[in-house]
Enzyme design. Structure first.
Site, mmCIF file in Angstrom:
data_model
loop_
_atom_site.group_PDB
_atom_site.id
_atom_site.type_symbol
_atom_site.label_atom_id
_atom_site.label_comp_id
_atom_site.label_asym_id
_atom_site.label_seq_id
_atom_site.Cartn_x
_atom_site.Cartn_y
_atom_site.Cartn_z
ATOM 1 N N LYS A 132 0.564 -0.718 -0.289
ATOM 2 C CA LYS A 132 -0.249 -0.065 0.049
ATOM 3 C C LYS A 132 0.643 1.356 0.083
ATOM 4 O O LYS A 132 0.014 2.095 -0.992
ATOM 5 C CB LYS A 132 -0.865 -0.194 1.332
ATOM 6 C CG LYS A 132 -1.795 1.014 1.653
ATOM 7 C CD LYS A 132 -3.528 0.908 0.202
ATOM 8 C CE LYS A 132 -3.338 2.714 -0.143
ATOM 9 N NZ LYS A 132 -4.533 2.347 1.165
ATOM 10 N N SER A 136 -6.139 11.405 -1.773
ATOM 11 C CA SER A 136 -6.561 11.544 -0.610
ATOM 12 C C SER A 136 -5.348 12.421 -0.218
ATOM 13 O O SER A 136 -5.883 14.170 0.564
ATOM 14 C CB SER A 136 -6.415 10.472 0.600
ATOM 15 O OG SER A 136 -5.572 10.040 0.427
HETATM 16 O O1 PAF Z 1 -5.095 8.155 0.101
HETATM 17 C C1 PAF Z 1 -5.613 7.342 -1.812
HETATM 18 O O2 PAF Z 1 -6.336 8.534 -2.043
HETATM 19 C C2 PAF Z 1 -6.047 6.072 -1.560
HETATM 20 O O3 PAF Z 1 -5.153 5.471 -0.913
HETATM 21 C C3 PAF Z 1 -6.490 5.808 -3.261
HETATM 22 C C4 PAF Z 1 -5.963 4.011 -3.306
HETATM 23 C C5 PAF Z 1 -4.162 5.903 -3.544
HETATM 24 C C6 PAF Z 1 -7.096 5.768 -4.039
HETATM 25 O O4 PAF Z 1 -7.516 7.497 -4.125
#
Ligand code: PAF
Length: 294
Positions: free
Chosen positions: A178, A245
């Site tokens: 991630k 985000s």
């Molecule tokens: O931080 C984010 O926006 C999300 O984790 C992701 C999966 C990159 C989708 O925009």
């Protein structure tokens, strides 16, 4: 099951709106105002063009204290975690942490709970206002045990309507996967001010996407680079219409998670003498924008 969710941002609202069908959900917010809006007006979930008003979610401000729960999900940003630790560190209830980055792991040691899980969220979510959330990209939530048996987290064995969970044996690898996703998608979309999908569909941005992935996967010594690249690309495509985000944080003039994401990666790069020109430039650009309020 009684599930407490801490955090009234996009991820907290998204989880509350999906888990409340089967469970008694209490959402703990930072402000009493947001808790009161959700308690009185319900929570609106927008998904695939349809809106659903959910009026079975209890909401309280975190200052009111956490009532007895069977599971506590922490959905605050990584840099807010330290502030909420005093409210949860003596509780013995199973806890699931959904932060981006890697740095929050160091805080988990001090918790008393015998069951601690970490999760990574690959959904796209947009908070429109205090009680409206849109599910903008269907992804998955991967969970792994940090302490205790994973099977104790019954949530992962349940079926939720288009809101899947996947179990993983190794919390470090899901956090690392991630971290790569966020380190590539978030800074680029935030600086270029584009939706996630533009990083793939625009040939020039895609070039940058590949260069940044190569640098980051080298710094983090990612084992299977081809597979990892396809994974980052697939998350980007599954959330194509999403504003990341980090882009949303800059647009709102809020603090970003850049320190937890690229900051962490640059520390690793400097420690191991790895090339980091692109990551370091993006880090400075985001910090510069953040310091002037977006
Ligand atoms: O931080 C984010 O926006 C999300 O984790 C992701 C999966 C990159 C989708 O925009």
């Amino acid at each position: 099951m009684r599930i407490g969710i801490i955090g009234g941002g996009a991820i907290g609202l998204l989880f509350a709106s999906h888990l409340c069908d089967k469970h008694r959900v209490t959402l703990y917010t930072r402000t009493a105002q947001q808790a009161s809006i959700i308690s009185h007006d319900g929570l609106l979930l927008i998904k695939e063009g349809e809106s659903r008003l959910l009026d079975n979610i209890f909401s309280k401000s975190l200052d009111e204290g956490i009532t007895e729960q069977d599971l506590l999900i922490t959905a605050v940003k990584q840099y807010q975690l330290q502030q909420i630790l005093p409210a949860i560190n003596r509780l013995g209830v199973p806890m699931l942490f959904l932060q981006n980055g890697y740095g929050h792991i160091t805080h988990l040691k001090q918790l008393h709970s015998p069951y601690i899980y970490v999760g990574v969220v690959e959904h796209g979510a947009l908070r429109h206002d205090a009680n409206t959330v849109e599910h903008t990209g269907l992804g998955i939530t991967r969970v792994a045990a940090y302490r205790g048996e994973l099977d104790h987290l019954s949530l992962v064995n349940e079926e939720f309507d288009r809101f899947p969970f996947a179990k993983s044996e190794d919390y470090q690898s899901i956090l690392l996967d991630k971290l790569v996703v966020n380190a590539v998608i978030n800074p680029l979309t935030a600086i270029l001010q584009v939706e996630n999908g533009d990083l793939i569909s625009n040939a020039f941005y895609y070039q940058l996407f590949k260069e940044l992935f190569n640098e980051i996967s080298d710094i983090l010594e990612v084992e299977n680079k081809a597979e990892s690249f396809e994974h980052v690309k697939s998350v980007c495509m599954a959330t194509a219409g999403n504003r990341s985000s980090m882009l949303k944080d800059l647009e709102k003039g809020s603090q970003t998670e850049i320190d937890a994401i690229l900051g962490h990666i640059l520390t690793v790069a400097n420690r191991n003498g790895k090339k980091n020109g692109l990551a370091s430039s993006l880090y400075k650009m985001i910090k510069g924008k953040e310091s002037r309020g977006g």
